[in-house]
Write a protein that holds these residues in place. Structure first.
Motif, mmCIF file in Angstrom:
data_model
loop_
_atom_site.group_PDB
_atom_site.id
_atom_site.type_symbol
_atom_site.label_atom_id
_atom_site.label_comp_id
_atom_site.label_asym_id
_atom_site.label_seq_id
_atom_site.Cartn_x
_atom_site.Cartn_y
_atom_site.Cartn_z
ATOM 1 N N ILE A 31 24.137 -51.690 -5.102
ATOM 2 C CA ILE A 31 23.650 -52.599 -4.064
ATOM 3 C C ILE A 31 24.365 -52.324 -2.742
ATOM 4 N N LYS A 32 25.687 -52.232 -2.781
ATOM 5 C CA LYS A 32 26.452 -52.034 -1.554
ATOM 6 C C LYS A 32 26.214 -50.664 -0.921
ATOM 7 N N ASN A 33 25.900 -49.674 -1.737
ATOM 8 C CA ASN A 33 25.756 -48.300 -1.265
ATOM 9 C C ASN A 33 24.347 -47.771 -1.476
ATOM 10 N N PHE A 34 23.366 -48.660 -1.373
ATOM 11 C CA PHE A 34 21.999 -48.274 -1.712
ATOM 12 C C PHE A 34 21.478 -47.117 -0.862
ATOM 13 N N ASP A 35 21.735 -47.147 0.436
ATOM 14 C CA ASP A 35 21.255 -46.057 1.291
ATOM 15 C C ASP A 35 21.856 -44.724 0.862
ATOM 16 N N LEU A 36 23.142 -44.708 0.563
ATOM 17 C CA LEU A 36 23.793 -43.487 0.092
ATOM 18 C C LEU A 36 23.203 -43.054 -1.251
ATOM 19 N N ALA A 37 23.005 -44.000 -2.150
ATOM 20 C CA ALA A 37 22.442 -43.677 -3.465
ATOM 21 C C ALA A 37 21.050 -43.068 -3.321
ATOM 22 N N VAL A 38 20.236 -43.625 -2.438
ATOM 23 C CA VAL A 38 18.892 -43.083 -2.215
ATOM 24 C C VAL A 38 18.993 -41.680 -1.634
ATOM 25 N N GLU A 39 19.911 -41.489 -0.700
ATOM 26 C CA GLU A 39 20.100 -40.162 -0.112
ATOM 27 C C GLU A 39 20.533 -39.161 -1.180
ATOM 28 N N MET A 40 21.430 -39.582 -2.064
ATOM 29 C CA MET A 40 21.911 -38.698 -3.130
ATOM 30 C C MET A 40 20.804 -38.337 -4.106
ATOM 31 N N CYS A 41 19.918 -39.269 -4.368
ATOM 32 C CA CYS A 41 18.915 -39.087 -5.417
ATOM 33 C C CYS A 41 17.545 -38.682 -4.889
ATOM 34 N N GLY A 42 17.323 -38.861 -3.612
ATOM 35 C CA GLY A 42 15.992 -38.685 -3.063
ATOM 36 C C GLY A 42 15.417 -37.301 -3.172
ATOM 37 N N ASN A 43 16.248 -36.297 -3.157
ATOM 38 C CA ASN A 43 15.760 -34.922 -3.215
ATOM 39 C C ASN A 43 16.332 -34.186 -4.414
ATOM 40 N N SER A 44 16.394 -34.848 -5.523
ATOM 41 C CA SER A 44 16.946 -34.254 -6.734
ATOM 42 C C SER A 44 16.128 -33.039 -7.151
ATOM 43 N N SER A 45 16.828 -31.980 -7.495
ATOM 44 C CA SER A 45 16.144 -30.771 -7.971
ATOM 45 C C SER A 45 16.035 -30.751 -9.490
ATOM 46 N N PHE A 46 16.540 -31.796 -10.147
ATOM 47 C CA PHE A 46 16.453 -31.866 -11.604
ATOM 48 C C PHE A 46 15.016 -32.082 -12.047
ATOM 49 N N SER A 47 14.655 -31.424 -13.147
ATOM 50 C CA SER A 47 13.346 -31.679 -13.749
ATOM 51 C C SER A 47 13.392 -33.030 -14.449
ATOM 52 N N ASP A 48 12.225 -33.545 -14.803
ATOM 53 C CA ASP A 48 12.180 -34.820 -15.539
ATOM 54 C C ASP A 48 12.956 -34.708 -16.843
ATOM 55 N N GLU A 49 12.830 -33.573 -17.509
ATOM 56 C CA GLU A 49 13.525 -33.358 -18.781
ATOM 57 C C GLU A 49 15.035 -33.330 -18.567
ATOM 58 N N GLU A 50 15.489 -32.688 -17.490
ATOM 59 C CA GLU A 50 16.915 -32.619 -17.186
ATOM 60 C C GLU A 50 17.465 -34.012 -16.870
ATOM 61 N N ILE A 51 16.717 -34.785 -16.115
ATOM 62 C CA ILE A 51 17.155 -36.158 -15.813
ATOM 63 C C ILE A 51 17.281 -36.955 -17.101
ATOM 64 N N GLN A 74 14.737 -40.962 -11.010
ATOM 65 C CA GLN A 74 13.419 -41.089 -11.655
ATOM 66 C C GLN A 74 12.514 -42.028 -10.871
ATOM 67 N N ALA A 75 13.049 -43.169 -10.476
ATOM 68 C CA ALA A 75 12.242 -44.155 -9.760
ATOM 69 C C ALA A 75 11.750 -43.602 -8.430
ATOM 70 N N LEU A 76 12.620 -42.916 -7.707
ATOM 71 C CA LEU A 76 12.217 -42.340 -6.425
ATOM 72 C C LEU A 76 11.170 -41.253 -6.615
ATOM 73 N N ARG A 77 11.320 -40.464 -7.663
ATOM 74 C CA ARG A 77 10.334 -39.427 -7.951
ATOM 75 C C ARG A 77 8.971 -40.064 -8.263
ATOM 76 N N LYS A 78 8.968 -41.098 -9.097
ATOM 77 C CA LYS A 78 7.710 -41.776 -9.435
ATOM 78 C C LYS A 78 7.080 -42.400 -8.205
ATOM 79 N N GLU A 79 7.916 -42.987 -7.336
ATOM 80 C CA GLU A 79 7.400 -43.585 -6.104
ATOM 81 C C GLU A 79 6.760 -42.510 -5.226
ATOM 82 N N GLY A 80 7.424 -41.356 -5.108
ATOM 83 C CA GLY A 80 6.873 -40.259 -4.320
ATOM 84 C C GLY A 80 5.559 -39.750 -4.885
#
Length: 98
Positions: A31-51, A74-80
């Protein structure tokens, strides 16, 4: 603040308070670091299987923050994917209750 929003926030606070200490710390960090967390996860190169594999490993190690970040990936990928499919952002799409 609307009564409905206030009620939802109170329920969320109650649910967070009921969590074990380490899980509570994870939720508070996200919650406190949501923007950072989104930035960290937003462009993940992991496949769904790897995640999924890494989530299972994190669960076994009780790495709550790692697992939460992978769930966010996962959530950001599904949203995209939904945005590309429908042309609508999450804010424009109908709300889903979890």
């Amino acid at each position: 603040m609307t009564d409905e929003l206030e009620c939802e926030l109170n329920e969320l606070g109650t649910e967070i308070d009921a969590l074990p200490r380490e899980k509570k710390r994870t939720v508070v960090w996200i919650i406190k670091n949501f923007d950072l967390a989104v930035e960290m996860c937003g462009n993940s190169s992991f496949s769904d299987e790897e995640i999924q594999r890494r989530k299972e490993e994190a669960a076994e190690k009780e790495d709550h923050l790692g697992r939460a970040l992978l769930c966010l990936c996962q959530a950001l990928r599904k949203e995209g994917e939904r945005e590309r499919r429908t042309g609508k952002s999450a804010e424009e799409a109908p709300k889903e209750r979890v």
